[in-house]
Design a protein around this motif. Structure first.
Motif, PDB file in Angstrom:
ATOM      1  N   LEU A 320       0.816  -1.211   0.000  1.00 47.97           N
ATOM      2  CA  LEU A 320       0.000   0.000   0.000  1.00 47.97           C
ATOM      3  C   LEU A 320       0.851   1.263   0.000  1.00 47.97           C
ATOM      4  O   LEU A 320       0.539   2.236  -0.682  1.00 47.97           O
ATOM      5  N   GLU A 413      -3.307   6.822   3.799  1.00 46.93           N
ATOM      6  CA  GLU A 413      -4.722   6.464   3.834  1.00 46.93           C
ATOM      7  C   GLU A 413      -4.998   5.352   2.821  1.00 46.93           C
ATOM      8  O   GLU A 413      -4.272   5.190   1.845  1.00 46.93           O
ATOM      9  N   SER A 414      -6.066   4.607   3.075  1.00 49.59           N
ATOM     10  CA  SER A 414      -6.371   3.481   2.195  1.00 49.59           C
ATOM     11  C   SER A 414      -7.640   3.690   1.378  1.00 49.59           C
ATOM     12  O   SER A 414      -7.937   2.879   0.497  1.00 49.59           O
ATOM     13  N   ASP A 415      -8.381   4.788   1.654  1.00 46.76           N
ATOM     14  CA  ASP A 415      -9.634   4.997   0.920  1.00 46.76           C
ATOM     15  C   ASP A 415      -9.974   6.478   0.961  1.00 46.76           C
ATOM     16  O   ASP A 415     -10.275   7.016   2.034  1.00 46.76           O
ATOM     17  N   GLU A 416      -9.952   7.129  -0.174  1.00 43.86           N
ATOM     18  CA  GLU A 416     -10.234   8.561  -0.219  1.00 43.86           C
ATOM     19  C   GLU A 416     -11.720   8.871  -0.027  1.00 43.86           C
ATOM     20  O   GLU A 416     -12.110  10.032   0.026  1.00 43.86           O
ATOM     21  N   ARG A 417     -12.546   7.832   0.115  1.00 46.05           N
ATOM     22  CA  ARG A 417     -13.971   8.019   0.372  1.00 46.05           C
ATOM     23  C   ARG A 417     -14.346   7.546   1.775  1.00 46.05           C
ATOM     24  O   ARG A 417     -15.459   7.092   2.025  1.00 46.05           O
ATOM     25  N   ASN A 418     -13.407   7.664   2.715  1.00 47.72           N
ATOM     26  CA  ASN A 418     -13.632   7.134   4.053  1.00 47.72           C
ATOM     27  C   ASN A 418     -13.338   8.202   5.098  1.00 47.72           C
ATOM     28  O   ASN A 418     -12.534   7.988   6.002  1.00 47.72           O
ATOM     29  N   ALA A 422     -10.989   7.234   8.421  1.00 47.95           N
ATOM     30  CA  ALA A 422      -9.588   7.444   8.056  1.00 47.95           C
ATOM     31  C   ALA A 422      -8.712   7.694   9.281  1.00 47.95           C
ATOM     32  O   ALA A 422      -9.196   8.046  10.360  1.00 47.95           O
ATOM     33  N   HIS A 436     -15.987  12.267   1.128  1.00 45.17           N
ATOM     34  CA  HIS A 436     -14.681  12.628   0.600  1.00 45.17           C
ATOM     35  C   HIS A 436     -14.018  13.640   1.536  1.00 45.17           C
ATOM     36  O   HIS A 436     -14.702  14.282   2.339  1.00 45.17           O
ATOM     37  N   PRO A 542      -7.637   1.969   9.655  1.00 46.31           N
ATOM     38  CA  PRO A 542      -7.592   0.817   8.744  1.00 46.31           C
ATOM     39  C   PRO A 542      -6.236   0.120   8.826  1.00 46.31           C
ATOM     40  O   PRO A 542      -5.206   0.767   9.006  1.00 46.31           O
ATOM     41  N   THR A 545      -1.904   0.787   7.227  1.00 43.56           N
ATOM     42  CA  THR A 545      -1.751   2.180   6.811  1.00 43.56           C
ATOM     43  C   THR A 545      -0.523   2.826   7.432  1.00 43.56           C
ATOM     44  O   THR A 545       0.078   3.706   6.823  1.00 43.56           O
TER      45      THR A 545
END
Length: 618
Positions: A320, A413-418, A422, A436, A542, A545
């Motif tokens: 990642l 970070e692992s998800d830009e929609r979290n 986060a 976002h 998460p 990360t």
């Protein structure tokens, strides 16, 4: 357990105190590669993961990078029984008619990077990999190197790669255009900014590439060549050593910051290069301690796969956090740490007793990287004005957080929609939809005023933020002044600490604070006088990360800010001491006067070197 990740680490049982210990470490790290050499020994392919360059270049990377350590081992008379593989591999890899040919360089190419290691080895141990070659093989090697060097290299530390090829061509008696060597030496001068510091090209960032690339190559050059450039490289390294030593904690850990952290103990390469160059920039006992203590820090990290192959990752295998240019062979730039093996047993690097560097002030400003370093209980925290890397994966997290720690690292970070889940460690995030988010990616201004850092940045085009970072060891204080034309949700995080299984950690979240107590560490964040209400949250980040540990907890403050101007004031504490919850945590710093901070920056603020606009450096 059938598999203990830490015991799979080839360094696990090595005391790493002596020259023989270091030699054994190198061989133990190299030996797991042997089953992956190709039949003709020109390629080393370790797994199926890809980098942005072609597979042949990745295979060359796996073949060449170990030479950064093996060549010094050979030059120092160390025992190594696999030189025939490298002689044969070089012959086959440069032979266009051989099925394991490395491929022709036809422009800017990853092969240029790896040929620097080959050039270094040819210069250092020609008896191992050049003299065994026949006439046709030698002609192929020279032709391959000469062809590659005619293309333009990237405008950064890559320029040293052609210089190393040229040194090798000179050593083997080839004819070539030496004016190109001089051209790149002169162009490299343009990256020097003073006090021992460089930029790695015309970019707004200063990271570990300065010690383990710019200085590393310059010091090797100064050992192999005697000219005015060599003298400059040595003079600059003398200056740099006195700053860079503060990036290391007493346990040997360095501050993870920036890209290419999968090179791991290449971070000791600067100290190793000082030894190789016979340059006593610090007392030899301190140089030795900085080098070996850093290697020892890696002994208990699950940094390898089951078979002992260095993984992509930092503290553990982690694709990642990797860069687009990381192939499975990339981590073997770590072998740069083994340069002292070229030194005889009676060299003062080996005969001196290790002495930890003398610690000076607990707070140390460094203008060039835009950092204020704080030392507390073995941890080194770098408050950061914020640099810029918009090209690399997770460049924002690697360069633009508010703080970086030798003990707690940092997280990507692992998800830009979290937005809700986060990590946001050492960051302030904004969201206008609850899904976002945006954080600091770059600055419009970055200044250092005494021990205070100031930056001006925009998470959205219509939102302005000013941030002041104030050391208050073991705490640090963040002041943010935000102007927004619309309401925004915010989340601000402290340091990430290791999370245990079975929910054994203690978590606490209140109206204006949050903290987490793990097996060995405490981490907390506290609102100390904001103009908006924020609620504490102990975030279970998460997995995979964080740079150092795979599971973490991050205390956060979350809340909504209204239209107009809002001031947020935050105090952050982390400690390798679970009793901090009843100690330092009960004695937070007071909120600073924002007017006094403004006046300080106005009267004493100087622009951070790392953030001067491209083209403005001398």
């Amino acid at each position: 357990m059938t598999y203990d990740p830490a015991s799979a680490n080839p360094l696990a049982n090595n005391p790493l105190k002596t020259r023989e210990d270091m030699s054994l470490a190198l061989r133990d790290l190299f030996d797991p590669l042997l089953p992956y050499f190709s039949a003709g020994n020109a390629r080393v392919r370790l797994d199926g993961a890809a980098a942005h360059f072609d597979r042949a270049a990745a295979d060359l990377e796996g073949f060449a990078r170990p030479l950064w350590g093996l060549a010094p081992l050979g030059a120092g008379g160390g025992d190594f029984k696999e030189w025939h593989r490298f002689a044969e591999g070089i012959a086959n890899g440069t032979d266009p008619r051989h099925p394991e040919y490395w491929g022709t360089v036809n422009g800017r190419d990853q092969r240029m990077v790896e040929l620097a290691a080959l050039g270094f080895a040819l210069a250092l141990v020609p008896e191992k990999i050049w003299e065994p070659l026949g006439g046709r093989a030698r002609d192929n090697v020279v032709a391959y190197l000469k062809h590659a060097r005619q293309f333009d290299y990237a405008d950064n530390n890559w320029k040293f790669f052609r210089i190393f090829v040229d040194i090798a061509l000179d050593r083997v008696g080839a004819n070539f255009d030496r004016s190109l060597t001089r051209q790149y030496l002169e162009e490299l001068e343009g990256f020097y900014i003073g006090d021992g510091w460089y930029l790695d090209g015309n970019v707004r960032r200063i990271d570990h590439y300065i010690p383990f690339a710019m200085h590393f190559y310059g010091l090797i050059y100064s050992k192999l060549v005697d000219d005015d450039y060599a003298k400059r490289y040595r003079e600059r390294a003398l200056l740099f050593a006195n700053d860079f030593k503060h990036w290391f904690g007493a346990d040997g850990a360095t501050i993870p910051f920036g890209r290419s952290l999968t090179y791991r103990f290449a971070c000791a390469g600067f100290w190793s290069a000082l030894a190789f160059a016979d340059l006593e920039a610090l007392p030899w006992g301190e140089i030795k301690s900085l080098c070996l203590q850093h290697l020892r820090w890696w002994k208990d990290k699950p940094m390898t796969n089951r078979d002992g192959i260095l993984s992509i990752g930092f503290g553990y295998p982690n694709l990642l956090m990797s860069e687009n240019y990381n192939s499975a062979g990339s981590p073997y730039w770590a072998f740069k740490a083994f340069l002292p093996l070229a030194l005889a047993e009676d060299h003062p690097f080996w005969t001196a007793a290790e002495t930890p560097p003398v610690e000076t002030a607990s707070v140390l400003p460094q203008r060039h990287p835009g950092m204020v370093l704080m030392r507390s209980d073995g941890d080194v925290v770098a408050l950061s004005s914020g640099q810029e890397n918009l090209q690399m994966r997770f460049g924002t997290e690697k360069y633009a957080k508010f703080a970086y720690s030798s003990r707690y690292g940092f997280s990507v970070e692992s998800d830009e929609r979290n937005f809700a889940g986060a990590a946001f460690d050492s960051a302030l995030a904004f969201s206008d939809d609850g899904l976002h988010y945006r954080v600091r990616e770059t600055n419009r201004e970055a200044k250092l005023a005494g021990e205070v850092l100031y930056s001006k940045w925009s998470p959205f085009p219509d939102v302005d933020v000013e941030t002041w970072l104030v050391p208050a060891a073991p705490w640090h204080v963040r002041v943010h002044r935000i102007n927004t034309p619309r309401p925004l949700q915010t989340a601000e995080g402290g340091f990430a600490i290791a999370r245990r299984d079975f929910e054994l950690d203690m978590l606490a979240a209140e109206a204006s604070s949050a903290c987490a107590i793990g097996e060995a560490d405490f981490s907390g964040i506290l609102d100390i006088g904001s103009q908006a209400t924020r609620v504490g949250l102990a975030q279970k980040a998460p997995p995979n990360t964080n740079m150092i540990v795979a599971k973490t907890l991050v205390p956060q403050l979350r809340g909504e800010i209204p239209v107009g101007q809002t001031i947020l004031m935050t105090a952050v504490l982390a400690a390798n001491d679970t009793t901090a919850v009843t100690g330092a945590w009960k004695n937070p710093p007071k909120a600073p006067d924002i007017g006094e901070l403004e006046e300080l920056v106005a009267s004493q603020g100087v622009t951070v070197s790392a953030f001067k606009a491209p083209g403005q450096m001398p």
